[in-house]
Design a protein around this motif. Sequence first.
Motif, short mmCIF file in Angstrom:
data_model
loop_
_atom_site.label_atom_id
_atom_site.label_comp_id
_atom_site.label_asym_id
_atom_site.label_seq_id
_atom_site.Cartn_x
_atom_site.Cartn_y
_atom_site.Cartn_z
N ASP A 162 0.84 -1.26 0.06
CA ASP A 162 -0.04 0.12 0.06
C ASP A 162 0.99 1.12 -0.05
OD1 ASP A 162 -1.79 2.06 0.43
OD2 ASP A 162 -2.99 1.04 2.10
N ASP A 163 1.07 1.87 -1.21
CA ASP A 163 2.09 3.05 -1.27
C ASP A 163 1.46 4.28 -0.60
OD1 ASP A 163 0.35 3.54 -3.37
OD2 ASP A 163 1.50 3.39 -5.00
N ASP A 193 3.53 5.74 4.22
CA ASP A 193 4.99 5.83 4.43
C ASP A 193 5.46 6.12 6.07
OD1 ASP A 193 7.84 6.73 4.41
OD2 ASP A 193 7.71 7.98 2.81
#
Length: 425
Positions: free
Chosen positions: A318-319, A322
């Motif tokens: 899941d980009d 972060d």
Amino acid sequence: MTGRRPFSFPRPLRTATALAACTAVVGASLAGCGVLPGGSAGARAPITVMTFAPEETRATNMPGMPAMAQAYAKYVNEKGGIDGHELRVLTCNEHNTTAGAAACARRAVAEGAVAVVGSYSQNGRAFMAPLEAAGVPYIGGYGVSEEEFTSYLSYPVNGGQAALLAGNGRQLADSCSQVSLVRPDTIAGDNLPVLLNTGLSEGDRRPSADVKAAEDATEYLAEAERARDEAGGRSGCVTAVLGERTANFFDSFRRLPKDDRGVRISSVLSSVDQPLIDRTGGAGGPFEGAYMTGWYPDAGDARWAVMRQVIKDHAFGDDRIDPADAGVQTTWIAYTVLEKVIEALDRESVTPSAVSHALDTGVSVDTGGLTPVLRWRFEDMLGVPGFPRIVNPNVTFQVVRDGRLVAQRPGFVNVARTMSQAPMA
């Protein structure tokens, strides 16, 4: 003692007994017995919460916050929920608008959320009014709206922009002979030099040069040139706090004609974060060597290990998430608070009023060193004018090295005294 039952089984035995009773009944289904998906038995009522943030807008976007909330729910539900309660997370796109923020808050109320947790919105008045009307607490907002530090139903986990500015002044006082502050030409922006200058004065530095800028500009060449000139010689610094436009400012700053003065740049982690540093070139971008003031330990600190493992296990690929994003970190801490509160309540069902009462009367939350121990009793609050509900006045000093935010100095810096001395309007 008041509020304690005279006798109860230890929690693990109580859960095991309930499971044994369920499996002994012919035809009983696991779902009917309250077994949570992927976890152990949980006969208690599910708990619904909401996390909202702006996504897919032309301004600030914080998609990692609702994504982190969903990963946290998978993590705790796999373990059997929070104190036997399945955690259900609603997410909502706040759209960076007052209408969007209000709509998310109203949906939280309508769908029975016991709290809004780990969310982002600049539209505090729009979302707090519906939550206050329904008695729904707001736990661990990002720290960008005034109402997060004034509403009786808000429980902040950081000191917001006020702590960052006071801390940035303290940080720059150690390294900069003169500082230029680039900030929005708004009423809210008028308080930023006051906070920064109070921090600078503690290091016997002169007040910053106040460079006002339009908060919606796309380029800032004139402001960048003035800020660099006002900062003076090689030991001068330019710090910019323009929210989502900070990147535009430093792009303009980088395009100024080269000179040999070597002025350093700086900002705070509500305006610049690791994803922005990555997008703008990392070690080869404009932020290399920049001083940054943040709320929490740098992203490489071992204290984030559990969060990183949860992201790996439950949000792999899941980009949106972060682990170096301050929004993701804030959501993690906010859900840590929620989990501790639910465990402290130890109730078959949980209501918004029970959550807020527990927070008001002294539930203590250890975040594993990511913040000081958090507690929201009246006597725990800093009481700074304009920000009375701050309970965590700590910041960290960081610097960009090889394209990554790392600690400039170890540990936290407490800026409670600095904020208290700032002559706020």
